[in-house]
Design an enzyme around this catalytic site. Structure first.
Site, PDB file in Angstrom:
ATOM      1  N   SER A   1       0.846  -1.196   0.000  1.00 45.95           N
ATOM      2  CA  SER A   1       0.000   0.000   0.000  1.00 45.95           C
ATOM      3  C   SER A   1       0.878   1.241   0.000  1.00 45.95           C
ATOM      4  CB  SER A   1      -0.904   0.009   1.237  1.00 45.95           C
ATOM      5  OG  SER A   1      -1.576   1.252   1.374  1.00 45.95           O
TER       6      SER A   1
ATOM      7  N   TYR B   1      -1.870  -0.882  10.647  1.00 48.24           N
ATOM      8  CA  TYR B   1      -2.019  -1.132   9.205  1.00 48.24           C
ATOM      9  C   TYR B   1      -0.842  -0.567   8.419  1.00 48.24           C
ATOM     10  CZ  TYR B   1      -3.581  -0.697   4.424  1.00 48.24           C
ATOM     11  OH  TYR B   1      -3.638  -0.756   3.058  1.00 48.24           O
TER      12      TYR B   1
END
Length: 270
Positions: free
Chosen positions: A148, A161
């Protein structure tokens, strides 16, 4: 000049295949004629996807309803391949399963954070280790890990995350170097914001770049495989690449405040 033929794996494993990027990869790979092993917790969705893909594309879908937050996911998946696919070694593993918990670390259930680390980090390592060894022994194969743009900065309000995706990025780069001499391709796809069910409880947060359709992420990953020589990371979208690159020049404290505002948690974190 003749176009390079498309990458067409005979057997692909896709984790997190019940929705979002995972389902998009499954559809794109089915269109290329690949048999599929679909992995996720929600068996009903996997069965529905298998029914959608098998007959139109003339492929075989094997449904593996596994909870990747539990240890032993690699062994469990190997058991599925041994019992239902005669021990076939996959040509492609897409490590897509993952989720993001939103909120302050101090306010979050520790069990939920542990589950996030187990899925986003431990399962990626375990499944990569499980399948890179037989791929190296065979001299071919590919592993695609979903990272990501969040990997490029700390994100208050989604601390675990962002840190987990930073781990995936660095782990993938090292594995790329180790596997490359043996004919095995390893790389990460690092999308920005994606319109999916990814985030915890489905809440969409503000993002510095537009939300992408999951199908575009799958297309970017497979086009990288079509080129045969992939870098350790593929980041779709010029705006995403620019945003990630700019983090190198922004002081860390400024990044922290900016990221906190994007997750709409600045006042809670300060």
């Amino acid at each position: 000049m003749a176009r390079r033929p498309r990458y067409q794996p005979a057997l692909s494993i896709v984790t997190g295949a019940s929705s979002g990027i995972g389902a998009a990869f499954a559809r794109a790979l089915a269109a290329r004629g690949s048999d599929l092993v679909l992995v996720a917790r929600r068996e009903d969705r996997l069965l529905a996807l298998a029914r959608e893909l098998e007959q139109p594309h003339g492929i075989r879908c094997t449904v593996a309803p596994l909870d990747l937050s539990r240890p032993g996911a690699g062994a469990a998946l190997l058991a599925v391949l041994d019992s239902r696919l005669d021990g076939r070694v996959p040509d492609l593993l897409v490590n897509n399963a993952g989720f993001g918990v939103q909120g302050r670390v101090a306010d979050t259930d520790p069990a939920r954070l542990a589950e996030e680390v187990a899925v986003d980090v431990a399962a990626v390592v375990e499944l990569s280790r499980t399948f890179v060894a037989p791929m190296i022994a065979r001299g071919s194969g590919a592993i695609l890990n979903i990272a990501s743009t969040a990997a490029y900065q700390p994100v208050p309000g989604m601390a675990v995350y962002a840190a987990s995706k930073s781990f995936v990025k660095l782990f993938t780069e090292a594995l790329w170097f180790e596997a490359r001499p043996h004919g095995v391709t390893v790389f990460a796809v690092a999308p920005g914001a994606v319109a999916s069910e990814f985030f915890d409880r489905g809440r969409r947060i503000p993002a510095p770049t537009p939300y992408w359709d999951p199908a575009r992420i799958a297309d970017a990953g497979l086009r990288a495989l079509d080129r045969r020589r992939t870098p350790p990371e593929v980041m779709p979208g010029l705006a995403n690449r620019a945003a990630a690159f700019s983090t190198r020049f922004i002081p860390r404290r400024v990044l922290l405040f900016f990221a906190a505002r994007l997750t709409a948690t600045l006042l809670a974190v300060l």
